[in-house]
Design a protein around this motif. Structure first.
Motif, mmCIF file in Angstrom:
data_model
loop_
_atom_site.group_PDB
_atom_site.id
_atom_site.type_symbol
_atom_site.label_atom_id
_atom_site.label_comp_id
_atom_site.label_asym_id
_atom_site.label_seq_id
_atom_site.Cartn_x
_atom_site.Cartn_y
_atom_site.Cartn_z
ATOM 1 N N ILE A 79 8.173 14.535 31.119
ATOM 2 C CA ILE A 79 7.011 15.041 31.861
ATOM 3 C C ILE A 79 5.898 15.448 30.900
ATOM 4 N N LYS A 80 6.270 16.136 29.826
ATOM 5 C CA LYS A 80 5.251 16.555 28.859
ATOM 6 C C LYS A 80 4.678 15.362 28.108
ATOM 7 N N LEU A 81 5.504 14.354 27.873
ATOM 8 C CA LEU A 81 4.985 13.133 27.266
ATOM 9 C C LEU A 81 4.002 12.451 28.205
ATOM 10 N N GLU A 82 4.299 12.485 29.487
ATOM 11 C CA GLU A 82 3.377 11.914 30.476
ATOM 12 C C GLU A 82 2.065 12.692 30.499
ATOM 13 N N ASP A 83 2.168 14.035 30.420
ATOM 14 C CA ASP A 83 0.956 14.853 30.372
ATOM 15 C C ASP A 83 0.113 14.507 29.142
ATOM 16 N N GLN A 84 0.800 14.337 28.028
ATOM 17 C CA GLN A 84 0.084 13.972 26.806
ATOM 18 C C GLN A 84 -0.624 12.641 26.960
ATOM 19 N N ASN A 85 0.043 11.706 27.598
ATOM 20 C CA ASN A 85 -0.550 10.381 27.787
ATOM 21 C C ASN A 85 -1.701 10.423 28.771
ATOM 22 N N GLY A 94 -10.513 11.613 31.657
ATOM 23 C CA GLY A 94 -11.951 11.436 31.826
ATOM 24 C C GLY A 94 -12.317 10.106 32.430
ATOM 25 N N LYS A 95 -11.478 9.083 32.269
ATOM 26 C CA LYS A 95 -11.804 7.737 32.743
ATOM 27 C C LYS A 95 -11.047 7.363 34.023
ATOM 28 N N LEU A 96 -9.767 7.592 33.999
ATOM 29 C CA LEU A 96 -8.935 7.119 35.111
ATOM 30 C C LEU A 96 -8.500 8.225 36.054
ATOM 31 N N GLY A 97 -8.543 9.501 35.625
ATOM 32 C CA GLY A 97 -8.080 10.603 36.461
ATOM 33 C C GLY A 97 -6.571 10.735 36.418
ATOM 34 N N LEU A 98 -6.084 11.738 37.089
ATOM 35 C CA LEU A 98 -4.643 11.991 37.130
ATOM 36 C C LEU A 98 -4.036 11.197 38.270
#
Length: 448
Positions: free
Chosen positions: A267-273, A279-283
């Motif tokens: 999950i934290k790796l996903e947050d980092q990615n 700024g470009k694609l959003g969450l």
């Protein structure tokens, strides 16, 4: 000494051969019904239980070995899977060291689990089954000694039966030798014959006694051991499966912790990615969306309290203003709540408002143009085409036919696509408050 040894060996071999012949003859006579056979029903039941217990134990041992083989195979698969993840994991990614530690701990946990299964289940299983071959051999020996006892018993009985005939022969000589011998010699010959007969009878009686003692000794031991062995199976099964269940419970509990740790790293790796793309694609992920939603609620709390849920249906891709001519409700809506728009007999609309509400409604209709009579931020009216049951505290329950006053969202950045904010017209006309306003799916309604 060598010749004596050979003689002893040859004599023993001849004796064994003679025993086998005698046993075979006795079995044939018993099967033909010419000789009775000693029966022990209780012992025979014990042998049946013994054979059943041996079959069950052997199957359990086989299945337990198969289970251990599967555990070992799972261990190898898990190890290769973590090695694959380690090879793909780049050094600058979040939690590289923690991920390596999780992989190592997982490998050690599998190894410990397998070894303890061997120590507490398989070894005790092998020990349990190790006692069966000896008992099985002694049961077979007991059967042979029983045949020997029956044979000796029948032989002695036949000698006893012929005793009277011998006495008649002693009183009345029949052999030519006895007839030709003088009177004084006939007595000597008769005495010799009696001695020979008595010797054979005494030998048969001694042989019967020895056969009976050997049989009874081994029979008594087995009579005690077989019931005890049969009763021990319950405790053994309990201990075995308690050990397996306890080891499994501990293994899965510890493995669950490691799996949760690995999931947290991912999950934290996903947050980092995602932070590099925000700024470009959003969450885009669900977890990230929930954290973003929680942040918005903290910064801009809504009047109703609970956060706005994500839309359960994305069936309307375009802007919310132009409604589609035919709307397919969300899959969360029960089938029986959907109105068939193509039914030949359309259900007439039933007016459920009170006369006072109708009066207020007519007064309001005359002044729609008057914004003071509408809730703050009023935009337009919509009519519910289908029932919708609220699944969260900030949602609005809808029944087919309800008129809703759509309002602008207090925080437009929080508004989800396909959802509108509003209050039922009937409530607004009666209460003139917004305590029961909420969000609802736009694709369940139609513009008025």
């Amino acid at each position: 000494m060598a010749e004596m040894s050979k003689g002893v060996t040859a004599g023993k071999l001849a004796s064994n051969v003679q025993k086998k012949i005698t046993r075979a003859q006795e079995k044939v006579l018993q099967k033909l019904g010419k000789a009775d056979e000693t029966k022990d029903v209780q012992f025979e039941e014990g042998v049946i239980n013994f054979n059943k217990q041996l079959v069950e134990g052997s199957k359990l041992q086989k299945d337990l070995k198969a289970y251990l083989a599967a555990v070992k195979a799972m261990h190898e698969s898990s190890k290769r899977l973590h090695e694959c993840l380690a090879d793909m994991y780049e050094p600058d990614w979040y939690g590289k060291d923690e991920m390596d530690s999780i992989a190592e701990d997982t490998d050690l946990l599998w190894t410990d689990f397998h070894q303890k299964l061997v120590d507490h289940a398989l070894i005790s299983m092998d020990t349990y089954l190790a006692q069966f071959p000896d008992i099985k051999a002694r049961i077979a020996k007991r059967d042979r000694k029983l045949v020997d006892f029956d044979s000796a018993r029948h032989h002695f009985a036949s000698l006893q039966k012929g005793k009277k005939k011998d006495e008649v022969k002693i009183a009345k000589p029949v052999s030519l030798l006895e007839k030709a011998a003088p009177g004084w010699a006939q007595g000597i010959l008769s005495a010799h014959h009696v001695a020979q007969t008595n010797l054979s009878r005494n030998q048969a009686e001694d042989e019967l006694g020895r056969a009976q003692k050997v049989f009874e000794d081994i029979n008594e031991d087995l009579q005690e051991e077989l019931p005890s062995l049969w009763n021990s199976r319950v405790g053994f099964y309990v201990n075995t499966f308690q050990s397996v269940a306890g080891l499994e419970e501990k293994f899965h509990r510890e493995m669950g912790k490691l799996s949760q740790n690995l999931n947290d790293v991912m999950i934290k790796l996903e947050d980092q990615n995602q932070s590099g793309k925000a700024g470009k694609l959003g969450l885009k992920t669900t977890a990230a969306g929930k954290r973003q939603e929680g942040t918005n609620n903290t910064l801009s709390p809504r009047a109703s309290g609970p956060p706005i849920p994500k839309s359960p249906s994305k069936l309307k891709p375009g802007p919310p203003v132009p409604p589609p001519p035919k709307v397919t409700p969300s899959k969360d809506v029960k089938q029986e709540n959907i109105i068939d728009l193509f039914d030949d007999a359309l259900v007439p609309e039933i007016n459920v408002t009170s006369p006072s509400q109708e009066k207020q409604a007519s007064g309001t209709t005359n002044g729609s143009s008057d914004e003071a009579e509408m809730p703050p931020g009023f935009l337009y009216k919509v009519k519910a085409m289908h029932d919708y049951g609220a699944t969260d505290g900030d949602e609005l329950d809808l029944k087919a036919g309800d008129v809703v006053l759509v309002m602008s969202h207090e925080n437009p950045e929080e508004q989800d696509d396909g959802w509108l904010m509003g209050v039922k017209e009937a409530h607004w006309l009666k209460k003139k408050d917004l305590k029961v306003k909420g969000v609802f799916p736009e694709n369940f309604t139609q513009h008025l």
